[in-house]
Design a protein around this motif. Structure first.
Motif, mmCIF file in Angstrom:
data_model
loop_
_atom_site.group_PDB
_atom_site.id
_atom_site.type_symbol
_atom_site.label_atom_id
_atom_site.label_comp_id
_atom_site.label_asym_id
_atom_site.label_seq_id
_atom_site.Cartn_x
_atom_site.Cartn_y
_atom_site.Cartn_z
ATOM 1 N N THR A 1 0.755 -1.039 0.111
ATOM 2 C CA THR A 1 -0.035 0.158 -0.079
ATOM 3 C C THR A 1 0.856 1.272 0.095
ATOM 4 O O THR A 1 0.403 2.161 -0.858
ATOM 5 N N GLY A 2 2.038 1.120 0.948
ATOM 6 C CA GLY A 2 2.709 2.607 0.744
ATOM 7 C C GLY A 2 3.883 2.439 -0.325
ATOM 8 O O GLY A 2 4.146 3.402 -0.630
ATOM 9 N N ALA A 3 4.313 1.164 -0.610
ATOM 10 C CA ALA A 3 5.448 0.946 -1.487
ATOM 11 C C ALA A 3 5.075 1.222 -2.984
ATOM 12 O O ALA A 3 5.978 1.743 -3.628
ATOM 13 N N ASN A 4 3.670 1.062 -3.198
ATOM 14 C CA ASN A 4 3.313 1.329 -4.545
ATOM 15 C C ASN A 4 3.516 2.890 -4.661
ATOM 16 O O ASN A 4 3.416 3.246 -5.942
ATOM 17 N N LEU A 5 3.420 3.679 -3.966
ATOM 18 C CA LEU A 5 3.566 5.115 -4.133
ATOM 19 C C LEU A 5 4.821 5.781 -4.451
ATOM 20 O O LEU A 5 5.259 6.846 -4.719
ATOM 21 N N ILE A 6 5.897 4.965 -4.096
ATOM 22 C CA ILE A 6 7.368 5.185 -4.366
ATOM 23 C C ILE A 6 7.693 5.575 -5.809
ATOM 24 O O ILE A 6 8.156 6.743 -5.867
ATOM 25 N N PRO A 7 7.390 4.609 -6.679
ATOM 26 C CA PRO A 7 7.589 4.911 -8.165
ATOM 27 C C PRO A 7 6.546 6.083 -8.404
ATOM 28 O O PRO A 7 6.881 6.839 -9.668
ATOM 29 N N LEU A 8 5.415 6.154 -7.966
ATOM 30 C CA LEU A 8 4.241 7.099 -8.332
ATOM 31 C C LEU A 8 4.920 8.659 -8.053
ATOM 32 O O LEU A 8 4.827 9.231 -8.784
ATOM 33 N N VAL A 9 5.046 8.743 -6.877
ATOM 34 C CA VAL A 9 5.349 10.267 -6.485
ATOM 35 C C VAL A 9 6.788 10.664 -6.722
ATOM 36 O O VAL A 9 7.127 11.888 -6.831
ATOM 37 N N THR A 10 7.707 9.631 -7.217
ATOM 38 C CA THR A 10 9.333 10.093 -7.516
ATOM 39 C C THR A 10 9.356 10.069 -8.940
ATOM 40 O O THR A 10 10.153 10.820 -9.483
ATOM 41 N N LEU A 11 8.668 9.305 -9.661
ATOM 42 C CA LEU A 11 8.893 9.213 -11.092
ATOM 43 C C LEU A 11 7.582 9.336 -11.912
ATOM 44 O O LEU A 11 7.613 9.610 -13.063
#
Length: 507
Positions: A315-325
């Motif tokens: 849930t939190g990890a799938n935001l890493i590529p979203l908000v950074t790239l």
């Protein structure tokens, strides 16, 4: 970073933010517990209504739905052997065995603790790594960004769906639909067929709801009326009087939960894999490292802990590529990307630089939402029977009506309502033929970014495509894309040869 963190605190602890986070968790509980529906339907339904909310409040509400769904899907899996979500299938293996042994309350408490701790693990990782990754991403130019997006689309197309070829076809359709409207450089109309409503391209909301919510509703309604899916309430009384999970048992499960949270975080941060893969890898790892006394596969608490921590950590990890790239890795992230865009925000490294307090407000709100999830989870366990007894033949028509109202309320155009219905029928047809709508949706969202990167890179190089292989980062991702295509072709040829050999043996 410290200034962003301090400013974010003021955005988090407001009544509106906490209230909508709580509402999102409750909605996620209900939709996760209804087998075959899932939280993505709820997220898609609420996206239009977040337009009227503060960006932090609206996006946190959507993400809270995902958190509630992660645990909600485990309830019917444990009590009925009927997973509410696909990732809860691995929870059902041991959970239902424990229900049959009269230990359903212990199993449900294990699922709740594992879900919260695994989710919290990924949220902390997101909070710590988002800024450094975004800082590196700021050094990425148009050639690198185009290569990264191309590689992400190939991975998602290859991994999502029943076959890589169908995934690639779905991706190509999404890229084609993304070109509708005026050219971003010349302002010339493309594929508008003289329709003024298409000059700005298709709106995000009707396509999101059509491809994901409407098509899923059609699929589930077909199953209901065909008699393929009947919810039976057998076993719901099994947890009455059963013993809860003890603190000592929780301590013995903690290493498994943390290990599975790490696996789920890594999987969730990788575009195209998703929570189901995280649950699978976590469960298999726990089983390989287990002792015979752990009984994983036969009613072991460690099996439930591994599966739930592994799927919730995404849930939190799938935001890493979203908000950074700016690259969504699964359906939930694609829906959240749509919510960002509705508010005029484009996820990526510049968003982290320009809207740091907003993003950190979202990150911290996710951690707070986990505490809310823990406190509300026990009450939901006792109220599960009511969510599981909802007749979906009544529920889905209501969902379709809400979606229609939501689209019209957002765009105030009947044309967009027609577009939603059209893409809903298209998504249903794709699902029936074995095509996943997700690669199509993500390609539609990322297509303009890919086109912009490629065309700007070509302008920088005076029309020479060599710019994509002259720069180290873009060269690396171009090579990865080529290797991905080569691997797909090799697997296709091997599968065809194996099929031919099998047919020769049976002839």
């Amino acid at each position: 970073m410290l200034d962003n963190f301090t400013s974010a605190i003021e955005l988090v602890f407001t009544f509106q933010n906490l209230a909508f986070a709580t509402l999102g968790i409750i909605i996620g509980f209900v939709f996760g517990a209804l087998p075959g529906i899932g939280g993505n339907v709820a997220i898609g339904l609420l996206i239009p209504f977040t337009y009227y909310l503060d960006p932090v409040v609206g996006i946190v509400c959507l993400l809270a739905i995902g958190k509630g769904t992660s645990f909600g899907g485990s309830v019917p899996a444990i009590l009925l052997n009927m997973p509410g979500t696909s990732q809860a299938s691995f929870t059902a293996i041991d959970g239902y065995q424990l229900t049959r042994q009269g230990k359903s309350k212990k199993a449900l408490h294990t699922a709740l603790y594992a879900s919260v701790i695994g989710d919290l693990f990924s949220d902390v990782v997101l909070l710590l790594v988002a800024a450094p990754v975004a800082a590196v991403a700021l050094k990425v130019g148009p050639p690198e960004y185009a290569a990264i997006v191309l590689f992400a689309l190939l991975i998602i197309g290859a991994l999502v769906g029943s076959s890589p070829i169908k995934g690639m076809v779905s991706t190509a359709l999404g890229l084609l639909i993304g070109t509708v409207g005026r050219d971003i450089f010349t302002a010339e109309a493309r594929f508008t067929f003289g329709m003024a409503n298409l000059e700005d391209g298709f709106s995000i909301v009707p396509i999101l709801l059509g491809l994901l919510v409407f098509s899923e509703a059609f699929v589930q309604l077909r199953k209901e009326f065909a008699g393929h899916q009947e919810v039976q309430l057998q076993g719901l009384d099994a947890f009455k009087g059963a013993e809860p999970l003890t603190f000592r048992e929780l301590l013995t499960l903690l290493p498994t939960i943390l290990r599975s949270g790490a696996i789920g975080t890594f999987v969730g941060a990788t575009p195209g894999l998703g929570a189901t893969v995280g649950a699978f890898l976590s469960y298999i790892t726990a089983k390989k490292l287990s002792r015979p006394a752990d009984n994983i596969g036969k009613g072991g608490l460690k099996g439930i802990a591994a599966a739930e921590a592994g799927n919730s950590a995404g849930t939190g990890a799938n935001l890493i590529p979203l908000v950074t790239l700016g690259i969504p890795g699964n359906i939930e992230a694609a829906l959240v990307l749509g919510a960002f865009m509705i508010h005029g925000l484009t996820p990526g490294p510049f968003l982290m630089e320009q809207q740091g307090p907003l993003l950190y407000g979202i990150f911290i709100s996710l951690i707070v939402a986990n505490l809310l999830l823990m406190s509300m989870g026990f009450a939901f366990i006792h109220a599960a029977r009511y969510a599981l007894s909802v007749d979906k033949r009544i529920l889905f028509p209501i969902i379709l009506l809400i979606a229609t109202i939501g689209v019209y309320a957002t765009t105030r155009q009947l044309f967009d309502v027609v577009v939603m219905y059209g893409f809903g029928v298209m998504g249903y047809g794709m699902r029936r033929l074995g095509f996943s709508p997700l690669p199509m949706l993500i390609a539609f969202l990322l297509g303009p970014l890919l086109e912009t990167g490629v065309r700007r890179a070509m302008i920088m190089s005076d029309g020479s495509p060599l710019i994509f292989i002259e720069r180290p980062i873009s060269l690396a991702f171009v090579l990865l894309a080529v290797l991905t295509l080569a691997l797909l072709l090799w697997r296709g040829v091997r599968a065809r040869r194996q099929g031919a050999a099998a047919s020769d043996l049976t002839a």
